[in-house]
Design a protein around this motif. Structure first.
Motif, PDB file in Angstrom:
ATOM      1  N   ASN A  49       0.807  -1.224   0.000  1.00 25.62           N
ATOM      2  CA  ASN A  49       0.000   0.000   0.000  1.00 25.62           C
ATOM      3  C   ASN A  49       0.838   1.270   0.000  1.00 25.62           C
ATOM      4  O   ASN A  49       0.536   2.224  -0.712  1.00 25.62           O
ATOM      5  CB  ASN A  49      -0.904   0.042   1.235  1.00 25.62           C
ATOM      6  CG  ASN A  49      -2.212  -0.668   0.976  1.00 25.62           C
ATOM      7  OD1 ASN A  49      -2.583  -0.881  -0.180  1.00 25.62           O
ATOM      8  ND2 ASN A  49      -2.906  -1.046   2.038  1.00 25.62           N
ATOM      9  N   LYS A 336      -8.683   3.415   1.319  1.00 28.17           N
ATOM     10  CA  LYS A 336      -7.920   2.162   1.348  1.00 28.17           C
ATOM     11  C   LYS A 336      -7.851   1.549   2.735  1.00 28.17           C
ATOM     12  O   LYS A 336      -7.663   0.345   2.875  1.00 28.17           O
ATOM     13  CB  LYS A 336      -6.494   2.434   0.880  1.00 28.17           C
ATOM     14  CG  LYS A 336      -6.333   2.324  -0.616  1.00 28.17           C
ATOM     15  CD  LYS A 336      -4.863   2.401  -0.973  1.00 28.17           C
ATOM     16  CE  LYS A 336      -4.735   3.120  -2.300  1.00 28.17           C
ATOM     17  NZ  LYS A 336      -3.446   3.718  -2.524  1.00 28.17           N
ATOM     18  N   ILE A 337      -7.951   2.372   3.771  1.00 26.49           N
ATOM     19  CA  ILE A 337      -7.743   1.807   5.123  1.00 26.49           C
ATOM     20  C   ILE A 337      -9.004   1.742   5.973  1.00 26.49           C
ATOM     21  O   ILE A 337      -9.038   1.037   6.975  1.00 26.49           O
ATOM     22  CB  ILE A 337      -6.662   2.597   5.900  1.00 26.49           C
ATOM     23  CG1 ILE A 337      -7.037   4.084   6.025  1.00 26.49           C
ATOM     24  CG2 ILE A 337      -5.316   2.433   5.240  1.00 26.49           C
ATOM     25  CD1 ILE A 337      -6.294   4.773   7.153  1.00 26.49           C
ATOM     26  N   ARG A 340     -10.453  -1.620   7.518  1.00 25.92           N
ATOM     27  CA  ARG A 340      -9.610  -2.692   6.978  1.00 25.92           C
ATOM     28  C   ARG A 340      -9.600  -3.887   7.929  1.00 25.92           C
ATOM     29  O   ARG A 340      -9.720  -3.745   9.146  1.00 25.92           O
ATOM     30  CB  ARG A 340      -8.175  -2.189   6.743  1.00 25.92           C
ATOM     31  CG  ARG A 340      -7.376  -1.917   8.014  1.00 25.92           C
ATOM     32  CD  ARG A 340      -6.039  -1.261   7.690  1.00 25.92           C
ATOM     33  NE  ARG A 340      -5.313  -0.881   8.909  1.00 25.92           N
ATOM     34  CZ  ARG A 340      -4.304  -1.578   9.417  1.00 25.92           C
ATOM     35  NH1 ARG A 340      -3.900  -2.681   8.839  1.00 25.92           N
ATOM     36  NH2 ARG A 340      -3.697  -1.173  10.513  1.00 25.92           N
TER      37      ARG A 340
END
Ligand code: GPP
Ligand code: MG
Ligand code: MG
Ligand code: MG
Length: 342
Positions: A49, A336-337, A340
């Protein structure tokens, strides 16, 4: 926009072969083989990432225009410098934390005949960052700023790691010393700068920006990095080892984890006593008692509350930024996080 991952992985092979082609390994083939095995084991096996974010961020800063081959290669090379930095940190962090697994395999130092040679491997990884930078960025107007950035961020991370480790010594004497402000300081330094600020700062430098003018971007990214490390603390206890690729050691290691700080906040006197008696012990029965208390105190609920508040807060900060391109960079990072599992 095309998926940058295949190109990114291609660039790993190029950088690796340049590094292996070093005079230092010229007369001893076994040294070249050692380094190659060490790199393949420690550098490319994560989520990537951080590295991929350099490419994403640079593209967004260029308003989504197709990058030239040269630009794409350079963005990938900078991304790999961050992955090399991460590999260096993880090899050493696993020794310091006494961990057993990482990215679904034994920690590097746990392998037969590696042991403390892993410390020197960490140094090799660290030095290779500057060899990559020298090979590919020496002629760029932002070269000095890149060197300064990597040095500064490494110092911040090592400082965070130190505070993490020495806070543990204080906690062993008196667990009630752990607090949210101390936790915040640790995670800001040990995780946020290198994991969140660094990739975007690399992209900004490549785009010709002056980092001194972007302290607001840095502040949002540090906030995101803090949130990311709280997730890491949560997953250490409640994550699925098969998914996160590591078995947690924070309870055994007496860490000033977000979970224990929250538990201390919520516990009554009896529950605090239970925590004092069982936290920081290797005995699985003690670990189980701590986890049971976390359930009783609904630390999972506290985490979910933190997660949504933090998301809201970061989103608000992002939307206050004057540049739409920068907003897009930050939003894509956050997406993206958020929530998660690994
Ligand atoms: C994460 O802490 C922080 C690092 C990996 C930085 C290490 C810095 C050094 C200078 C060696 P962590 O121990 O919670 O990570 P993990 O859970 O992945 O082991
Ligand atoms: Mg650690
Ligand atoms: Mg660790
Ligand atoms: Mg952790």
């Amino acid at each position: 926009m095309s998926d940058p991952k295949p190109k990114f992985l291609e660039v790993y092979t190029v950088l690796k072969s340049e590094l292996l082609d070093d005079p230092a390994f010229e007369f001893a083939d076994d040294s070249r083989q050692w380094v190659e095995r060490m790199l393949d084991y420690n550098v490319p096996g994560g989520k990537l990432n951080r590295g991929l974010s350099v490419i994403d961020s640079y593209r967004l800063l260029k308003d989504g225009k197709e990058l030239s081959d040269d630009e794409l290669f350079l963005a990938c090379a900078l991304g790999w410098c961050i992955e090399w930095l991460q590999a260096y940190f993880l090899v050493l962090d696993d020794i310091m934390d006494g961990s057993h697994t990482r990215r679904g395999q034994p920690c590097w130092f746990r392998l037969p005949q590696i042991g403390l040679i892993a410390v020197n491997d960490g140094l090799i990884l660290r030095n290779q960052i500057f060899r990559i930078l020298k090979n590919h960025f020496r002629g760029k107007p932002y070269y000095v700023d890149l060197l300064d950035l990597f040095n500064e961020v490494e110092f911040q991370t090592a400082s965070g790691q130190m505070i993490d480790l020495i806070t543990t010594l204080q906690g062993e004497k008196d667990l009630s010393k752990y607090s949210l402000p101390i936790h915040r300081r640790i995670v800001q330094y040990k995780t946020a700068y290198y994991s969140f600020y660094l990739p975007v700062a690399c992209a900004l430098l490549m785009a010709g920006e002056n980092l001194d003018k972007h302290t607001d971007v840095k502040n949002v990214l540090v906030e995101m990095g803090t949130y990311f490390q709280v997730q890491d603390d949560f997953l250490d206890c409640f994550g699925d080892p098969e998914v996160i690729g590591k078995v947690g050691t924070d309870i055994e290691d007496f860490k000033c984890s977000w979970l224990v700080v929250k538990a201390l906040e919520r516990a009554n006197e009896d529950q605090k006593k239970l925590l004092y008696e069982n936290y920081g012990k290797a005995d699985p029965a003690c670990v189980a008692k701590v986890k049971e208390l976390y359930q009783t105190l609904d630390i999972q609920g506290a985490f979910m509350e933190y997660e949504s508040k933090s998301y809201e807060n970061i989103t608000k900060q992002i939307e206050g930024h004057p540049s739409k391109a920068v907003q897009a960079v930050l939003k894509s990072f956050l997406a993206k996080i958020y929530k998660r599992q690994k």
